[in-house]
Scaffold this motif. Structure first.
Motif, PDB file in Angstrom:
ATOM      1  N   THR A 137       0.828  -1.212   0.000  1.00 49.31           N
ATOM      2  CA  THR A 137       0.000   0.000   0.000  1.00 49.31           C
ATOM      3  C   THR A 137       0.861   1.260   0.000  1.00 49.31           C
ATOM      4  OG1 THR A 137      -1.739  -1.181   1.201  1.00 49.31           O
ATOM      5  CG2 THR A 137      -1.831   1.226   1.206  1.00 49.31           C
ATOM      6  N   ILE A 138       1.924   1.255   0.817  1.00 46.54           N
ATOM      7  CA  ILE A 138       2.818   2.414   0.872  1.00 46.54           C
ATOM      8  C   ILE A 138       3.476   2.654  -0.485  1.00 46.54           C
ATOM      9  CG2 ILE A 138       4.925   3.337   1.904  1.00 46.54           C
ATOM     10  CD1 ILE A 138       2.471   3.449   3.710  1.00 46.54           C
ATOM     11  N   PHE A 139       3.956   1.571  -1.114  1.00 44.95           N
ATOM     12  CA  PHE A 139       4.575   1.719  -2.431  1.00 44.95           C
ATOM     13  C   PHE A 139       3.556   2.202  -3.462  1.00 44.95           C
ATOM     14  CE2 PHE A 139       8.103  -0.948  -0.859  1.00 44.95           C
ATOM     15  CZ  PHE A 139       9.167  -0.233  -1.389  1.00 44.95           C
ATOM     16  N   ALA A 140       2.322   1.730  -3.355  1.00 47.73           N
ATOM     17  CA  ALA A 140       1.281   2.164  -4.287  1.00 47.73           C
ATOM     18  C   ALA A 140       0.991   3.655  -4.115  1.00 47.73           C
ATOM     19  CB  ALA A 140       0.009   1.344  -4.071  1.00 47.73           C
ATOM     20  N   LEU A 141       0.936   4.108  -2.855  1.00 42.97           N
ATOM     21  CA  LEU A 141       0.713   5.534  -2.610  1.00 42.97           C
ATOM     22  C   LEU A 141       1.873   6.371  -3.144  1.00 42.97           C
ATOM     23  CD1 LEU A 141      -0.766   5.441   1.011  1.00 42.97           C
ATOM     24  CD2 LEU A 141      -1.979   5.990  -1.094  1.00 42.97           C
ATOM     25  N   ALA A 142       3.113   5.878  -2.928  1.00 45.29           N
ATOM     26  CA  ALA A 142       4.280   6.607  -3.435  1.00 45.29           C
ATOM     27  C   ALA A 142       4.237   6.686  -4.961  1.00 45.29           C
ATOM     28  CB  ALA A 142       5.558   5.926  -2.969  1.00 45.29           C
ATOM     29  N   ALA A 187       1.553   6.605  -6.787  1.00 40.19           N
ATOM     30  CA  ALA A 187       0.466   7.513  -7.156  1.00 40.19           C
ATOM     31  C   ALA A 187       0.899   8.971  -7.038  1.00 40.19           C
ATOM     32  CB  ALA A 187      -0.754   7.247  -6.280  1.00 40.19           C
ATOM     33  N   VAL A 188       1.655   9.284  -5.957  1.00 40.18           N
ATOM     34  CA  VAL A 188       2.150  10.646  -5.785  1.00 40.18           C
ATOM     35  C   VAL A 188       3.122  11.009  -6.905  1.00 40.18           C
ATOM     36  CG1 VAL A 188       3.524  12.150  -4.293  1.00 40.18           C
ATOM     37  CG2 VAL A 188       1.799  10.660  -3.291  1.00 40.18           C
ATOM     38  N   TYR A 189       4.005  10.071  -7.235  1.00 41.63           N
ATOM     39  CA  TYR A 189       4.962  10.326  -8.317  1.00 41.63           C
ATOM     40  C   TYR A 189       4.233  10.531  -9.640  1.00 41.63           C
ATOM     41  CZ  TYR A 189       8.691   9.565 -11.693  1.00 41.63           C
ATOM     42  OH  TYR A 189       9.566   9.690 -12.745  1.00 41.63           O
ATOM     43  N   SER A 190       3.235   9.690  -9.909  1.00 41.47           N
ATOM     44  CA  SER A 190       2.473   9.815 -11.145  1.00 41.47           C
ATOM     45  C   SER A 190       1.744  11.152 -11.212  1.00 41.47           C
ATOM     46  CB  SER A 190       1.470   8.664 -11.256  1.00 41.47           C
ATOM     47  OG  SER A 190       0.661   8.796 -12.398  1.00 41.47           O
ATOM     48  N   ALA A 191       1.189  11.578 -10.061  1.00 41.45           N
ATOM     49  CA  ALA A 191       0.494  12.865 -10.021  1.00 41.45           C
ATOM     50  C   ALA A 191       1.464  14.018 -10.266  1.00 41.45           C
ATOM     51  CB  ALA A 191      -0.215  13.034  -8.693  1.00 41.45           C
ATOM     52  N   SER A 192       2.715  13.884  -9.741  1.00 39.85           N
ATOM     53  CA  SER A 192       3.696  14.952  -9.935  1.00 39.85           C
ATOM     54  C   SER A 192       4.105  15.103 -11.394  1.00 39.85           C
ATOM     55  CB  SER A 192       4.933  14.683  -9.069  1.00 39.85           C
ATOM     56  OG  SER A 192       5.628  13.528  -9.529  1.00 39.85           O
ATOM     57  N   GLN A 193       4.014  14.004 -12.142  1.00 38.49           N
ATOM     58  CA  GLN A 193       4.385  14.072 -13.554  1.00 38.49           C
ATOM     59  C   GLN A 193       3.334  14.789 -14.391  1.00 38.49           C
ATOM     60  OE1 GLN A 193       7.503  12.992 -14.493  1.00 38.49           O
ATOM     61  NE2 GLN A 193       7.635  12.787 -12.262  1.00 38.49           N
ATOM     62  N   THR A 194       2.093  14.785 -13.926  1.00 41.69           N
ATOM     63  CA  THR A 194       1.009  15.394 -14.697  1.00 41.69           C
ATOM     64  C   THR A 194       1.022  16.917 -14.629  1.00 41.69           C
ATOM     65  OG1 THR A 194      -0.537  15.252 -12.829  1.00 41.69           O
ATOM     66  CG2 THR A 194      -0.435  13.361 -14.330  1.00 41.69           C
ATOM     67  N   ILE A 195       1.700  17.488 -13.626  1.00 44.02           N
ATOM     68  CA  ILE A 195       1.692  18.944 -13.478  1.00 44.02           C
ATOM     69  C   ILE A 195       2.879  19.591 -14.177  1.00 44.02           C
ATOM     70  CG2 ILE A 195       0.413  18.858 -11.315  1.00 44.02           C
ATOM     71  CD1 ILE A 195       3.008  19.230  -9.824  1.00 44.02           C
ATOM     72  N   ASN A 196       3.716  18.787 -14.841  1.00 42.66           N
ATOM     73  CA  ASN A 196       4.851  19.304 -15.606  1.00 42.66           C
ATOM     74  C   ASN A 196       5.743  20.191 -14.740  1.00 42.66           C
ATOM     75  OD1 ASN A 196       6.452  19.621 -17.868  1.00 42.66           O
ATOM     76  ND2 ASN A 196       5.319  21.432 -18.588  1.00 42.66           N
ATOM     77  N   TYR A 197       6.130  19.660 -13.593  1.00 44.54           N
ATOM     78  CA  TYR A 197       6.959  20.403 -12.645  1.00 44.54           C
ATOM     79  C   TYR A 197       8.354  19.787 -12.610  1.00 44.54           C
ATOM     80  CZ  TYR A 197       8.489  22.617  -8.305  1.00 44.54           C
ATOM     81  OH  TYR A 197       9.177  23.340  -7.372  1.00 44.54           O
TER      82      TYR A 197
END
Length: 314
Positions: A17-22, A24-34
């Motif tokens: 679960t922790i790895f899945a959350l990590a 998900a956070v990484y994937s979300a960070s890629q969508t904002i082009n930061y």
């Protein structure tokens, strides 16, 4: 023995679960082009930039065995600089006030760590006073004297019924003006009074949870009411109220971030200053959150240790 494989499955599920959350956070960070630039935050944690040594007046420079001596024209005592790593003037140069003389390599605390220490200082001092205020208010609340009981009730209801941010403004702009309080003192006063109201209710419930027979037994042994309260009732009440007290003290550390609104350079204000200078918005705020988590986790761990020790002592 059969229970261990079953528990192991749940631990494995937790790790997944922790790895899945990590992820998900990484994937979300890629969508904002930061563009993540964590290296920008490091100098604000550990500052390794050289220290500039500036001339304090007009004069002349002389160098002897890597030691720089500034002879001032106004008759002030000579300034000897012997610990500089890089000299930026030559022997015989004319020096003017404000000139850069040398640079010295150093390793010192960054702005964020200085803000962390300020937050820790505010929290510790406020913690001490809030416990004192809460204890006094709790004893007044259970008193048979209508004046002290009503006064304590008014204090608790007013403080708990108004936002901390508003109280900080009132203390700083009104009481601070009347009593000439510095902003640091005003922040401590506001936090102590605010937390003290919650501590008072926690202690009151803890005291009233003790059987009345405890007080009667203590008084029958010849103890006065204050001694019975100090040696019999309060130790048991503190032990019972330790978990909610820990939660409130952790809230105190987090609430201390609000003192930044009156220009106290705590961890939150230091974070804002770093963001404005580095433009590493996400990196800085993640770092600030991690530093707050470090403080609250340390306090939580210490209180758990105290709780276990009290439990072992019966």
């Amino acid at each position: 023995m059969k229970e261990q494989p079953h528990r192991l499955k749940w631990h494995i599920l937790f790790v997944i679960t922790i790895f899945a959350l990590a992820a998900a956070v990484y994937s979300a960070s890629q969508t904002i082009n930061y563009n993540w630039q964590w290296h920008r935050v490091l100098p604000y944690i550990v500052d390794t930039s050289p220290v500039d040594i500036i001339a304090q007046g007009d004069g002349s420079a002389s160098i002897n065995n890597s030691s720089l001596t500034i002879t001032y024209d106004n008759g002030e005592p000579d300034r000897v600089i012997s610990n500089a790593d890089t000299l930026l003037v030559s022997d015989g140069d004319i020096i003017f006030e404000g000139d850069l003389l040398a640079r010295q390599e150093s390793v010192r605390m960054g702005v964020l760590i200085e803000g962390l220490l300020t937050t820790l200082e505010i929290s510790v001092i406020s913690l001490f006073f809030s416990l004192f205020i809460g204890l006094v208010a709790a004893l007044m609340r259970i008193s048979n004297n209508p004046f002290s009981k009503n006064l304590s009730l008014l204090y608790v209801e007013v403080i708990r019924g108004t936002p901390l941010l508003v109280q900080i403004f009132i203390v700083y702009f009104f009481l601070g003006t009347v009593f000439d309080l510095e902003r640091f003192t005003a922040g401590i006063v506001a936090l102590s009074v605010f937390t003290g109201a919650y501590v008072a209710e926690i202690l009151r419930s803890g005291i009233q949870s003790i059987s009345p027979g405890q007080m009667e037994a203590a008084r029958s042994l010849g103890m006065t009411y204050p001694k019975a309260m100090m040696y019999v009732i309060l130790p048991q009440a503190f032990k019972r109220t330790l978990p909610p007290m820990a939660s409130q003290l952790i809230n105190l550390i987090k609430d201390s971030s609000l003192v930044s609104v009156i220009s106290i350079t705590d961890l939150t204000k230091a974070g804002r200053e770093v963001v404005s200078g580095s433009f590493a918005t996400f990196e800085v705020w993640f770092t600030v959150a991690a530093l707050y988590l470090l403080l609250t986790s340390t306090l939580s761990w210490a209180i758990q240790r105290i709780e276990k020790r009290l439990a072992n002592n019966g």
